[in-house]
Structures are given as structure tokens and as C-alpha cells.
Design an enzyme around this catalytic site. Structure first.
Site, PDB file in Angstrom:
ATOM      1  N   TYR C 362      35.007  25.711  86.107  1.00  0.00           N
ATOM      2  CA  TYR C 362      36.288  25.735  85.119  1.00  0.00           C
ATOM      3  C   TYR C 362      35.778  25.539  83.673  1.00  0.00           C
ATOM      4  O   TYR C 362      34.543  25.370  83.323  1.00  0.00           O
ATOM      5  CB  TYR C 362      37.214  24.580  85.460  1.00  0.00           C
ATOM      6  CG  TYR C 362      36.555  23.186  85.662  1.00  0.00           C
ATOM      7  CD1 TYR C 362      35.442  22.815  85.230  1.00  0.00           C
ATOM      8  CD2 TYR C 362      37.491  22.055  85.974  1.00  0.00           C
ATOM      9  CE1 TYR C 362      34.849  21.624  85.165  1.00  0.00           C
ATOM     10  CE2 TYR C 362      36.951  20.897  86.106  1.00  0.00           C
ATOM     11  CZ  TYR C 362      35.762  20.551  85.664  1.00  0.00           C
ATOM     12  OH  TYR C 362      35.392  19.082  85.647  1.00  0.00           O
ATOM     13  N   GLU C 363      36.581  25.753  82.827  1.00  0.00           N
ATOM     14  CA  GLU C 363      36.394  25.794  81.536  1.00  0.00           C
ATOM     15  C   GLU C 363      35.282  26.988  81.129  1.00  0.00           C
ATOM     16  O   GLU C 363      34.480  26.613  80.172  1.00  0.00           O
ATOM     17  CB  GLU C 363      36.068  24.606  80.655  1.00  0.00           C
ATOM     18  CG  GLU C 363      37.522  23.564  80.823  1.00  0.00           C
ATOM     19  CD  GLU C 363      37.104  22.295  79.952  1.00  0.00           C
ATOM     20  OE1 GLU C 363      36.423  22.477  79.071  1.00  0.00           O
ATOM     21  OE2 GLU C 363      38.025  21.189  80.329  1.00  0.00           O
TER      22      GLU C 363
END
Lengths: 325, 247, 382
Positions: C362-363
Site C-alpha cells: 500500500y501507499e
């Protein structure tokens, strides 16, 4: 000159601690060729006090005016000070417990006497006065000297043991001159607790950790403690979670105790916990995890389910105690 | 009402204790210093009393005897919520020196009460509180587990051998506290941490006083003989009675 | 050069450590197993100031530097990286974005309660068809004069259910490509918003992750961040800082697993000695310690650059990619060192290993970070 032993009066009863303290004083007295004198404050029967003679005390001052039944540290300090002068005490011994800790330091200031608490052994020398004491919460032992004219010691419970040494004990009334009224400290309330045995006084302590899983399960430990005449204790997380009262927390930041037997049940044995019981004569570790660090410091260990072992142990101890009565 | 909290600093409880100079000095090169845990509980409760609008406590000052190295510890105390810190500039050699330095500073200070943790985790003397009370000629109340107020008069609850007592003192008192006075030490919040540097930290010179005792040497505690593992409860009972002769 | 932390930084590190080791540890296994959101802990951490620790005190934040943030994230994530990600999203995406690019009115209205931690925020960028490729936004925010009309679906939204404030990235003018994208502040309880069911994740199970559907949701014009079309740049700039949060979270997951592995290796005995004395285990621990230290320096460097006001996008990409991949390696080895015990929940390391996986995803996945770094190499910025 003499050695003065402060005898704790717990509602008219002596504690085993006071007998041990007397025996310790007697061992010092034999080396120095001195007499052991005691001081007890508050109402207490002579029959009870006579026990002290069995451990080598030859003279006891009794300040038994009723007005002293309520402990006021400041007043008690002055009573002991006058007793020190009365018997020309060079060494003054207190028990290493809350009462000793409350009075001995105050007396040290009044007498300008070196104060050495948590003493582990008999003095190794008297010129200069040298003794070993506990330091860094059991992680080290310090050798300490005092060059003062008088010295105040608090030997640790169970560091020395009981040694009988019968003497004829002369009990004398002692009337201290306390000028000021007792009333600077006023008692406004009191609740007696149900459980009689204090952790610090207990010869046997049954202690539980997170492995007990819930506050209810401590009933098992209470039953075992009742059988053994033991006090109950716990590890820090147990106290922090409110499963047990905070004053049962044993460890580096809780109570520091030195019983004859310490049962550590479901306690992993973190260094901070062990620091609180390193003075115990015998540590029994019971844990489901064979790798628990408690087994590094325990004298006896058992791996297994505490919920199974404790009731069995309880039954066996009951039987053992019954048979050996 | 002002509350004074006496603090000391000790090696972090997880630190390995080592000595140098032929075991006469604590080896402090790798030690991380922390607030003595009992003092931290004392401070926590003092700050809680101050933050509780229902008590007359409105100021908390912390006092420590120590060299410059203890200033971060004092600033942590300020971050936790003390209003003012005072450091008496000397490394004390025994409890009597510490108590005498504190007494010289605290003599005549206007305050409700003075709080000391029961003992410090280094020399385990449990002496400073009692000595301080005697030097100041104040009442000392030991084993204090809580403070309540009757109007502006503090009522101290202390643990005694067979229960609990509540006592009132005419004038200031030295409270000697242990676990239970506060449950767990307060964790400072960001605002506290940020404002710690702007709060006063006074350094005052020490007075001349000789120690009463001397720490001459340190040794390691004797190592244990090793654990004896047992298989059944019967074996354990037998070992405790026949071998250890403790039951 | 100076590796010395300030007194304040040490205090924040200790505060985070104390809270994690004393409080988070108590119920972390249960929260992971039952996917329970840490409501109580987030409230306590808000009171301590962690939810808005980077925000200027003028807006009710803690006013701390990014180095302190790395230290706090590491300590919290050592025990509970779900709490770590909730704090990271709130601080380095939502609060940071609002503080840096919002108007005074927006800060007053939205940033202050977020910084105080009374409410949390979520950052809505990912879509079913556009994860790491932020340019191809399908969610539409049509300009209706005094408001935008939003339609579309966002997914993998951390704090999706619990947040009160959404920062939404949506396409206003597809013809302009990424110059037609806007960032909008959306009230999570506005009409037309439907939050999907809780995602049943492999790791970080105590953080709430949801899809969010927008059906004719009206967003006032004054809730747009920056000029018309600023949304893509806003998202990219905000993610640069977010990477420091996730990198430190990965660092914490790794160092938490490493500490447990060390303790275990010193206590556990085989063939008559603690397993740390067997070279096979000892060398694993040495590698783990070194890799963790390297990741820590990358995190600190990125944080330091940010605190100095210097460009930190590439440094934070390096930190995130290295720390995340390192966390996966280190946690896997920590499980290995624990042997069978490592595979059961009671010993914590299996959870940390599951949690580590998400930091690579994620990110911005590790691969996306490598795109950022390699493009910088090509353009001569590295």
C-alpha cells in the site's frame, strides 16, 4: 554498651522476624562481648515477650503506655533515641520492613549514626564497621562501612535464620519523656483488612502471573496459600490489570520480599520481577512454557498446566501438613 | 496548595549493572538513566491531584539532588506535568547527604506536603524520606496509598500491618509512597513534552555535608545452583519437605 | 553529521514505547484475530497527541518534527502496526495535506479536530481499476457551479468506516488528463456515501479497510483543496510524506520481530546451548540487525530532509521500498528462528510477518517506489 533491638509490636503479638533479629543481634553480641537489649512500644503481654529470651535477649525495655499504641513515627523515633541513651547502645537493629523503614532513618539523623539497610550478613569487621548490603535491587551486593560512633542496621528477613540461645530475660518498664503531645498526627479512620498475613512478613508466598489468565483463577492460589499459611502475590501485569490489588505486586517496582519459599506460578520471570524475589531462599517455578526464564532462577521447576497442578499440590500439602502435625 | 516531589534517578531497570576501578565504582558509561519508578508514581499522582479541580493542589515542584546529567530526567518530570524543577548541584554519596541537601532547600518552603518514593532502585536504602522528615522536624507518613481532601486539609491513607488508616497531620508532612499511590506512571503527552523546556529548571548550589556511610566495594550476587526440574506434584512436595526442609 | 537525538525526540520515543509495551501489547492478538478496530487505544493516543503530532500547535497539533514521527511510528508498530497505519494515514496524509495546501477556513474547520485526534481522516485515492496508477481516476467530480457532484468507487480505504473526514481524489475534466483531477474534502456522513463491508485482510487486521461508493454526493466548492486541477499534484506531494510514515511502520514491524527473535534466541536452548550460539541463527540475527539499521537511516534521512525543507520524495521512496522489503525478510527470518513457536499466534512474530506484507503493497508498491527512484536516476536527480 549494648546492642539495641527494636521489637515490633503487632497488636500485642511478636513476629518471627523479631526473633530472627534478636538471634542476629546475639551473634554480634557474642563477638563483641556485649548484651542484647530490646525495646518494645505499646501494650503487649510479658508472656509473649518472654519468647525473646530464647534467642539471646537478656534485657527488654517496655514502653507500654497506652498512648503509644498508635504509631507516630516522630514520637517512636524519640522513644528509641531515649532507649539508646538509656542502655548506651552502639548498634541499633530494626526489622527491614515498613516500620523499620519509617523509624530507622529518622533515628539516624537524630543520632548522626550511619544507617545501613537491607543488610545481608553479619558484619565482616567492627573496626571499621563493615557489612554487606543489597544494592541495585538485587543485581549487586555492596560492601559498606560506617565510621560513626553508632550504627543502625536493618538485616533482611531470612538472611540469617532462627538460632536458639536461651537467656533469662529481664523485662523492665520504660517511661520515655515525650514533651510534646502525640496529636500532630491524628487518626481519623481505620479499616481492618480481612486477610491477616502481610506479604512482607510471610515465610511462604504464592504468586501468580498472566499465566493465571483471569482474576477469578487466583482463587486456586488463594486456596493453596491458605493451606500453607502463605501470603499471595502477583506479577506486575496482573496488578496493572487490576486482577489483584497493587500492594500484591512483587518486583523491581513493587514489593521486594525474601520469603523462605516463593511459588511463581504462571510467571514468565522477567528480570524486573525476579529482582523483587532474588532474596528468597527457594523459588519454585511452575509454568507451561519450558523456556520461561523463571527456570533460570528457580530452585525447583515444574512444566505443566497450573490449573491441573495447583489443586493436586494443594491436596498433597494438606495431607503432608496433617501428617506432620 | 503546592506539592513537592523529591525525585532520584537510577539506571534503567533493564540495564546490566557493571562496576569499574576494581569494583569500587558503578560503570555508568552505557547506562540509560530513568526516573526512579516510585518517584515517577509519586509525581504521577501529584500531577493528577493538580489536574483534578476538586482538590486544592495547584502547583507541583520536583526536586532532585544530582549533577548536570540528571537534567533530562527533570525535564521529563516537567513534561509529565510538574510546573517547576529544582536541581541541587552535587552527586550525593549517601542517603544522609541527599536528605540534608533536600532539607536545606525545602526548609520553610510553603507547601501542603512533600512526597518521596519509598526507595530508589539503586541503593535501595528507603532512607531519604524518613531522614528528610526528621531534618525538617515534620511528621512522616509512610506506606501512603492515597490522598483525599477534607476541604483544604489532606487526609492521608496509609497501609498498616492489619489494614488501612486515614490520618490528618497538623502542618506539612513528608509522605513516603509506594506502588498503589498511582497505578502506572503517566506518559507525557506532546504538549507536555513541548512545554517542558519553557518551564523553570533552577540549579542551586549544594551545602557542605559529610556522608555517614561509605560504599567501598561491589560484588555480583552469588549465582544460583541451577534449577531442579520435577515431573509430578508429589516430587515437588517431597523436595520441599525432605530436601530443602522448608515445609 | 550528528546521530544524537534531542531530549524531546527521546521523550517521544519513550512515550510511544511505554504506551505500546504497556497497553497495545495487552489485546493486540485478540484484535488481530477478531479484526477489532482499536477505538480505545486511538482515543488514548489522541490524548497523548500522536494523532496530529506533526501539525503546528496553531492548529492544535503536537508541533513535532518528522524525526520524532519516525521514532514514534517505529515504537508503536513494533507491537501493533494496525495502530501504526491509522496514525500514519491521519498524520502524514490527511493532516499533512490539509495543513500544507488547505485554506485557513479549511484548517480551522477540518484540520483542528483531526489534529486533536477527536476525529480521524481517510485518504481516498485507490480505485478498483486504478491502484498505483493515480492518473487514471474513474471517480468523477462534476463541476456544478457552487458544488461538485461526485460519483464513483474508491477502495482499499484505511479508516474508511471510522473516519469523519475524507480527502477524495476525483476526476473533474477527463480531457485535461491529470490536470483535470481535484482533491476534495468530503464529510464521510454526506448523503450518497455508502461504505462497503470491512475487508477481511491477511494482516493489519485491526485497522478498518473498506471500499466507499459515491452516488450523487454534493461537495461544496469551498471544500476543494488548491486551484482547479491541483488534485493530482496534491496526491503525489502528499504521498511523498506518507511514504515516510509507512517506511517507519515497516521499520517498526521489523525491529519488533527482531527483538522477539533475539530474546527467543538467547532463551531457547538446543544441543545444550542457547540457539544464538549456533552460527546459523547468530548470522541471521546479525543480518537482521544490520538491515534494520540501514532502513532506519533511510527513514531518518528522509525525515531529516523533510524537516530541513529540502526535497525528500526520492529519499522517502528509497526508504519505503527498502524498509518494506526488509521487513518482509526480517519477519520471515524471525518466524524461522522461533521454529514451531513462530507459527502460532501467541508468539507475535507470525502476525508481524503478515503485517509486513502490506507495507510492500500500500501507499505505492515496492515496484512503484523503484519507478520513482529509477526515473530520478534517469533524470539525473540521484
Amino acid at each position: 554498651m549494648s546492642i539495641l533491638v527494636y521489637i515490633r509490636n503487632v497488636g500485642g503479638q511478636l513476629k518471627k522476624q523479631s526473633l530472627e533479629l534478636t538471634a542476629y543481634a546475639k551473634a554480634m553480641a557474642d563477638t563483641l562481648n556485649l548484651e542484647v537489649t530490646g525495646l518494645v512500644i505499646g501494650t503487649i503481654a510479658d508472656d509473649e515477650l518472654k519468647k525473646l529470651g530464647n534467642y539471646g535477649m537478656s534485657r527488654l525495655l517496655k514502653a507500654d503506655d497506652e498512648k503509644y499504641n498508635q504509631r507516630v513515627n516522630r514520637v517512636y523515633t524519640r522513644i528509641v533515641e531515649q532507649a539508646v541513651n538509656e542502655v548506651d547502645a552502639k548498634y541499633i537493629l530494626f526489622p527491614d520492613n515498613a516500620q523499620g523503614k519509617a523509624i530507622a532513618p529518622r533515628l539516624s539523623v537524630r543520632l548522626k549514626a550511619g544507617f545501613i539497610p537491607q543488610v545481608l550478613d553479619l558484619p565482616s569487621s567492627y573496626e571499621p564497621f563493615t557489612v554487606k548490603k543489597r544494592a541495585f535491587t538485587g543485581k549487586a551486593i555492596a560492601t559498606v562501612t560506617a565510621h560513626t560512633e553508632r550504627v543502625i542496621l536493618t538485616p533482611m528477613l531470612n538472611s540469617f535464620g532462627l538460632r536458639e540461645n536461651a537467656r533469662d530475660l529481664e523485662i523492665q518498664s520504660f517511661e520515655p519523656h515525650i514533651e510534646e503531645p502525640n496529636s500532630r498526627l491524628e487518626l481519623v479512620g481505620k479499616q481492618l483488612s480481612e486477610e491477616g498475613l502481610q506479604l512482607a512478613d510471610a515465610d511462604i508466598v504464592v504468586s501468580g502471573g498472566r499465566g493465571m489468565r483471569s482474576s477469578e483463577n487466583f482463587a486456586l492460589l488463594e486456596e493453596l496459600a491458605a493451606t500453607l499459611g502463605a501470603a499471595t502475590a502477583c506479577s506486575r501485569p496482573v496488578a496493572d490489570d487490576g486482577w489483584r490489588p497493587a500492594d500484591e505486586h512483587v518486583g523491581q517496582t513493587g514489593k521486594i520480599i525474601a520469603p523462605n519459599i516463593y511459588f511463581a506460578i504462571g510467571i514468565s520471570g522477567a528480570i524486573q520481577h525476579v529482582a523483587g524475589v532474588s532474596g528468597a531462599k527457594c523459588i519454585v517455578g511452575i509454568n507451561s512454557d519450558p523456556e520461561a526464564p523463571i527456570f533460570e532462577v528457580a530452585d525447583y521447576g515444574m512444566v505443566g498446566d497450573a490449573f491441573q497442578i495447583i489443586p493436586e499440590l494443594n491436596a498433597l500439602f494438606k495431607k503432608h501438613i496433617h501428617e506432620n502435625k | 496548595m503546592k506539592v513537592l516531589v523529591c525525585m532520584s534517578y537510577i539506571p534503567d531497570t533493564t540495564t546490566k549493572i557493571r562496576f569499574r576501578e576494581d569494583n569500587t565504582q558503578l560503570d555508568d558509561t552505557t547506562i540509560q538513566w530513568v526516573i526512579n519508578p516510585w518517584d515517577e508514581l509519586a509525581l504521577t499522582r501529584a500531577v493528577e491531584l493538580k489536574e483534578d479541580a476538586g482538590t486544592p493542589v495547584d502547583e507541583v515542584e520536583i526536586v532532585m539532588v544530582g549533577g548536570v546529567r540528571c537534567e533530562p530526567i527533570l525535564r521529563k518530570g516537567l513534561a509529565i506535568g510538574a510546573d517547576k524543577a529544582t536541581r541541587i548541584d552535587v552527586e550525593p554519596l549517601d542517603a544522609f547527604q541527599t536528605a540534608t541537601q533536600l532539607a536545606a532547600y525545602l526548609q520553610g518552603k510553603d507547601c501542603g506536603f512533600i512526597v518521596c518514593g519509598i526507595e530508589s532502585g539503586d541503593y535501595n536504602e528507603a532512607a531519604v524520606g524518613g531522614m528528610l522528615a526528621e531534618l525538617l522536624d515534620y511528621a512522616s507518613v509512610s506506606s501512603v496509598s492515597s490522598v483525599q481532601f477534607d476541604g483544604v486539609t489532606p487526609i492521608y491513607q496509609r497501609d498498616v500491618a492489619n489494614g488501612k488508616e486515614q490520618v490528618k497531620v497538623d502542618g506539612p508532612a513528608v509522605l513516603i509512597v509506594q506502588k498503589g499511590f498511582a497505578r502506572v506512571p503517566k506518559i507525557p503527552n506532546m504538549r507536555g513534552i513541548m512545554t517542558a523546556r519553557s518551564k523553570p529548571l533552577d540549579v542551586i548550589p549544594a551545602i557542605e555535608v559529610d556522608p555517614l556511610v561509605e560504599f567501598v566495594m561491589y560484588t555480583a550476587p552469588p549465582s544460583k545452583g541451577g534449577v531442579k526440574m520435577l515431573n509430578t506434584p508429589e516430587e515437588l512436595v517431597r523436595s520441599l519437605s525432605d530436601e530443602a526442609k522448608l515445609i | 553529521m550528528n546521530f544524537q537525538l534531542t531530549e524531546e525526540q527521546i521523550m517521544i520515543q519513550q512515550a510511544a514505547r511505554d504506551y505500546a509495551q504497556r497497553e497495545l501489547i495487552q489485546d493486540v492478538i485478540e484484535r488481530d484475530e477478531k479484526a477489532i478496530y482499536p477505538t480505545e487505544h486511538i482515543r488514548n493516543l489522541a490524548e497523548l497527541g500522536f494523532l496530529g503530532m506533526l501539525v503546528d500547535p496553531r492548529y492544535d497539533g503536537g508541533g513535532m518534527d518528522t524525526v520524532s514521527y519516525v521514532l514514534a511510528m517505529e515504537e508503536l508498530s513494533k507491537v501493533d502496526s494496525s495502530v501504526g497505519v491509522i496514525i500514519s494515514v491521519n498524520n502524514s496524509l490527511v493532516c499533512f495535506g490539509l495543513e500544507k495546501y488547505g485554506t485557513e477556513e479549511q484548517k480551522e474547520k477540518f484540520l483542528k479536530p483531526l489534529a486533536r485526534g477527536e476525529v480521524t481522516g481517510a485518504f481516498l485515492l485507490s480505485e478498483p481499476g486504478a491502484g498505483s496508477d493515480a492518473t487514471s481516476q474513474q471517480t468523477k467530480a462534476i463541476d456544478m457551479g457552487d458544488h461538485y457532484l461526485v460519483n464513483g468507487v474508491k477502495n482499499w480505504i484505511t479508516n474508511g468506516h471510522t473516519a469523519s473526514v475524507y480527502l477524495l481524489i476525483a476526476q473533474t475534466d477527463p480531457a485535461k488528463g491529470h490536470h483535470g483531477i481535484n482533491a476534495l474534502i468530503v464529510d464521510r456522513h454526506a448523503d450518497g456515501i455508502t461504505v462497503g463491508p470491512h475487508e477481511n485482510k491477511m494482516g493489519m487486521r485491526s485497522s478498518d479497510t473498506h471500499s466507499v461508493q459515491f452516488t450523487d454526493v454534493k461537495v461544496p466548492k469551498e471544500n476543494r483543496i488548491g486551484e482547479d486541477g491541483f488534485g493530482f499534484k496534491f496526491a503525489m506531494k502528499t504521498l511523498e510524506g506518507g511514504r515516510i510514515g509507512i517506511a517507519s511502520q515497516a521499520l517498526g514491524i521489523a525491529s519488533g520481530a527482531y527483538e522477539l527473535a533475539c530474546k527467543y534466541a538467547m532463551e531457547r536452548k538446543t544441543f545444550g546451548k542457547p540457539i544464538i550460539r549456533h552460527q546459523a541463527i547468530a548470522f541471521k540475527l546479525a543480518d537482521m540487525a544490520t538491515e534494520i539499521e540501514a532502513a532506519r537511516f533511510l527513514c531518518m534521512k528522509a525525515a531529516w530532509l523533510k524537516d530541513q525543507g529540502q526535497p525528500y520524495g526520492i529519499a522517502s521512496a528509497m526508504a519505503k521500498q527498502y524498509a518494506a522489503d526488509m521487513a518482509m525478510r526480517v519477519t520471515t527470518e524471525a518466524v524461522q528462528i522461533h521454529g514451531g513457536y513462530g507459527y502460532v499466534k501467541e508468539y507475535h512474530v507470525e502476525r508481524l510477518m503478515r503485517d509486513a506484507k502490506l507495507t510492500q503493497i500500500y501507499e505505492g508498491t515496492s515496484e512503484i517506489q523503484k519507478i520513482v527512484v529509477s526515473r530520478a536516476i534517469e533524470s539525473g536527480d540521484v
